[in-house]
Design an enzyme around this catalytic site. Structure first.
Site, mmCIF file in Angstrom:
data_model
loop_
_atom_site.group_PDB
_atom_site.id
_atom_site.type_symbol
_atom_site.label_atom_id
_atom_site.label_comp_id
_atom_site.label_asym_id
_atom_site.label_seq_id
_atom_site.Cartn_x
_atom_site.Cartn_y
_atom_site.Cartn_z
ATOM 1 N N GLU A 92 0.891 -1.162 0.000
ATOM 2 C CA GLU A 92 0.000 0.000 0.000
ATOM 3 C C GLU A 92 0.925 1.207 0.000
ATOM 4 O O GLU A 92 1.179 1.827 1.020
ATOM 5 C CB GLU A 92 -0.926 -0.012 1.225
ATOM 6 C CG GLU A 92 -2.252 0.700 0.975
ATOM 7 C CD GLU A 92 -2.152 2.213 1.044
ATOM 8 O OE1 GLU A 92 -1.338 2.788 0.303
ATOM 9 O OE2 GLU A 92 -2.908 2.802 1.824
ATOM 10 N N GLU A 111 4.406 8.311 -3.940
ATOM 11 C CA GLU A 111 5.165 7.818 -2.793
ATOM 12 C C GLU A 111 6.255 6.838 -3.202
ATOM 13 O O GLU A 111 6.809 6.132 -2.365
ATOM 14 C CB GLU A 111 4.225 7.162 -1.783
ATOM 15 C CG GLU A 111 3.279 8.143 -1.103
ATOM 16 C CD GLU A 111 2.411 7.490 -0.043
ATOM 17 O OE1 GLU A 111 2.578 6.268 0.180
ATOM 18 O OE2 GLU A 111 1.570 8.184 0.551
#
Length: 563
Positions: free
Chosen positions: A144, A153
């Site tokens: 995730e 990210e």
């Protein structure tokens, strides 16, 4: 380990980054982050568990042990889901030590320590082998690593490395696939978050217009995404110019590339207008068949709007084209999505990139400096004519023909308002060289470079010599400063009138008197002693009587020449 932590500047309301060492209490950073929103996202958690359970079953059906690699485990939630679903062992990777320490405690408290190993490393530093962090490669990859932009990210480099070094070929992956969608729109409101509009000022000499420099108009802007809740944007705030277009997909079960790439989709505009903004979002499919799907689509793109899931950790994206372009209904165009390893941006082309040979276009770079100094909300504030009119109304009540004004701000246009409203002389403090250059360009474009004096200093270092011996009208300086304070509070989300009353202040001259009240929502303020103080700091709270937001003002410097 040293980590950059975000801090809100109490003077400007902007976000600044401070470096903290290993002795800092990082638990407070975790508490202020979006972890809680993410962990309480029921839809996300259910879909992840369904996908993990299905992946474990597929591996077991092949007669293999289910060995899981969980990159970015956080609290260890997904690893515990995997063990609960029947996984034989799970390697949970977490680079942030305070979070890894928390994961160890959570895993132990839930009785999974014998089947989950928390590894406090970046995934690219994890080793595989008899003496490594993992004895062998995993056959289930769980991650995730997604933000609102999907790849912001570092998901692509992490997946690329994992497939090369940490997981087996043709492993199971949860999520299995992600797809990015885009929709072209025209929106003056959203465009105001990216460009400086002309600002109108009604004066005794007629209407004056503050215009942006040509350099700002031509600047392609910054490629940074603006993530917002599109479900809160009124349908009347934008005009749809295209259908929802699937731009590109990433299969996480196969080797992933972090190299720069572009993807084009041809479409026919649904209406004529000016293409300005690309709205974008993504969905993730937890299984190869695409039966378990988690979507970030706004309500108008949902198959069943009643099942709309509210999230703050994943929202939707607003991207700005380098320049607005006219489009004609039915005349085919190509929307192109570009990405590198961390960033996505869009362009509009008349022909397909494959046909004209333009396979990849570099990231747009801001060359006007405004996009580096002003964030998206700040652009919106400056372009808000109603907000400007309120400041003008406040300034009119105190400015006189002999007023000498001081504007304490970085990148504020209040000094220009004061000049147009008749102030005799105006000074503005721009503490950074970049802000100084930007304001100089704006003043020059409006023929005010000789009318407004820029002082490149921090406010607390200001001396009377910087003001060329002038004595600013204290109320004029105070109004400009408090207008900045009001903007800062507003940028922190205050919906009510940000300034209501103040319970006195102190300076070297003594107490400034009893509680005093504003005669207008933002300014001017009335205090018998404050005019003696040249510079102020402030703190916010609430009024004990009314409960209204309050700013307590404290003198930073008192000047004997201001009598």
């Amino acid at each position: 380990m040293r980590v950059f932590c975000g801090r809100a500047n109490p003077t400007t309301g902007s976000m600044e980054w401070l470096e903290e060492d290993e002795h800092y209490d990082y638990n407070q950073e975790i508490a202020r982050s979006s972890y809680a929103d993410m962990l309480h996202d029921k839809d996300r958690n259910i879909k992840y568990y369904q996908g993990i359970r299905a992946a474990v079953s597929r591996v077991k059906d092949r007669g293999q042990k289910a060995l899981v690699l969980d990159i970015g485990t956080g609290t260890g939630l997904l690893s515990m889901m995997a063990v609960t679903a029947g996984a034989d062992f799970c390697y949970a990777i977490e680079v942030f030590k305070p979070m890894a320490d928390a994961a160890v405690k959570i895993v132990e408290k839930n009785g999974f320590s014998d089947k989950i190993k928390v590894i406090n490393k970046h995934s690219t530093e994890v080793t595989v082998g008899p003496d490594g962090d993992m004895p062998c490669r995993a056959n289930i990859l769980i991650t995730e690593l997604f933000d609102t932009e999907l790849i912001g990210e570092g998901a692509l480099p992490s997946y690329e490395h994992a497939h090369s070094h940490l997981v087996q070929e043709n492993c199971e992956a949860v999520p299995h696939r992600a797809t990015v969608y885009a929709q072209l729109v025209e929106s003056r409101r959203m465009w105001s978050w990216n460009k400086l509009f002309p600002i109108r000022v009604q004066t005794s000499r007629g209407e004056q217009v503050i215009i942006p420099p040509l350099e700002l108009e031509r600047c392609p802007g910054a490629p940074s995404v603006y993530d917002i809740q599109l479900n809160q944007v009124l349908p009347t705030d934008f005009t749809v110019l295209s259908d929802v277009l699937p731009m590109f997909s990433v299969d996480f079960s196969k080797q992933v590339s972090s190299s720069a790439a572009c993807y084009s989709r041809q479409f026919e505009p649904l209406a004529s207008g000016r293409a300005q903004v690309v709205l974008s979002w993504w969905d993730i499919e937890m299984d190869p068949e695409g039966k378990i799907k988690c979507t970030m689509a706004p309500f108008w793109a949902q198959s069943d709007p009643k099942e709309l899931q509210w999230r703050d950790h994943w929202m939707q994206c607003v991207y700005f084209l380098p320049q607005e372009e006219p489009v004609i209904q039915g005349s085919a165009l190509c929307l192109v999505a570009h990405h590198d390893d961390y960033c996505v941006w869009y362009s509009l082309q008349r022909t397909s990139p494959e046909k004209n040979g333009s396979i990849h276009q570099g990231r747009p770079v801001c060359d006007c400096q405004a996009h580096l100094l002003w964030n998206r909300p700040r652009f919106g504030e400056i372009n808000d004519q109603d907000r400007t009119d309120q400041y003008i109304q406040a300034l009119r009540t105190v400015l006189k023909s002999d007023s000498v004004c001081l504007c304490v701000s970085d990148g504020s246009l209040l000094s220009m308002l004061a000049h147009h409203l008749g102030a005799e002389q105006v000074f503005t403090i721009e503490s950074s060289a970049a802000s100084h250059r930007l304001m100089k360009k704006i003043f020059k474009a409006n023929h005010l470079e000789d009318k407004i004096n820029i002082i490149e200093k921090r406010p607390e270092l200001l001396t009377s010599a910087d003001l060329e011996g002038k004595k600013p009208n204290p109320f004029d300086a105070l109004v400009l400063l408090l207008a900045l304070v009001a903007r800062s509070l507003s940028s922190w989300g205050s919906r009510s009138s940000p300034l209501a009353c103040c319970h006195g202040t102190t300076c070297s001259s003594g107490t400034c008197g009893p509680p005093w009240t504003s005669t207008w929502g933002l300014a001017p303020w009335c205090c018998p002693r404050l005019p003696r103080c040249m510079l102020w700091s402030w703190s916010s709270g609430t009024c004990g009587g009314s409960g209204a937001p309050v700013v307590t003002v404290k003198a930073l410097m008192c000047t004997s020449w201001m009598t």
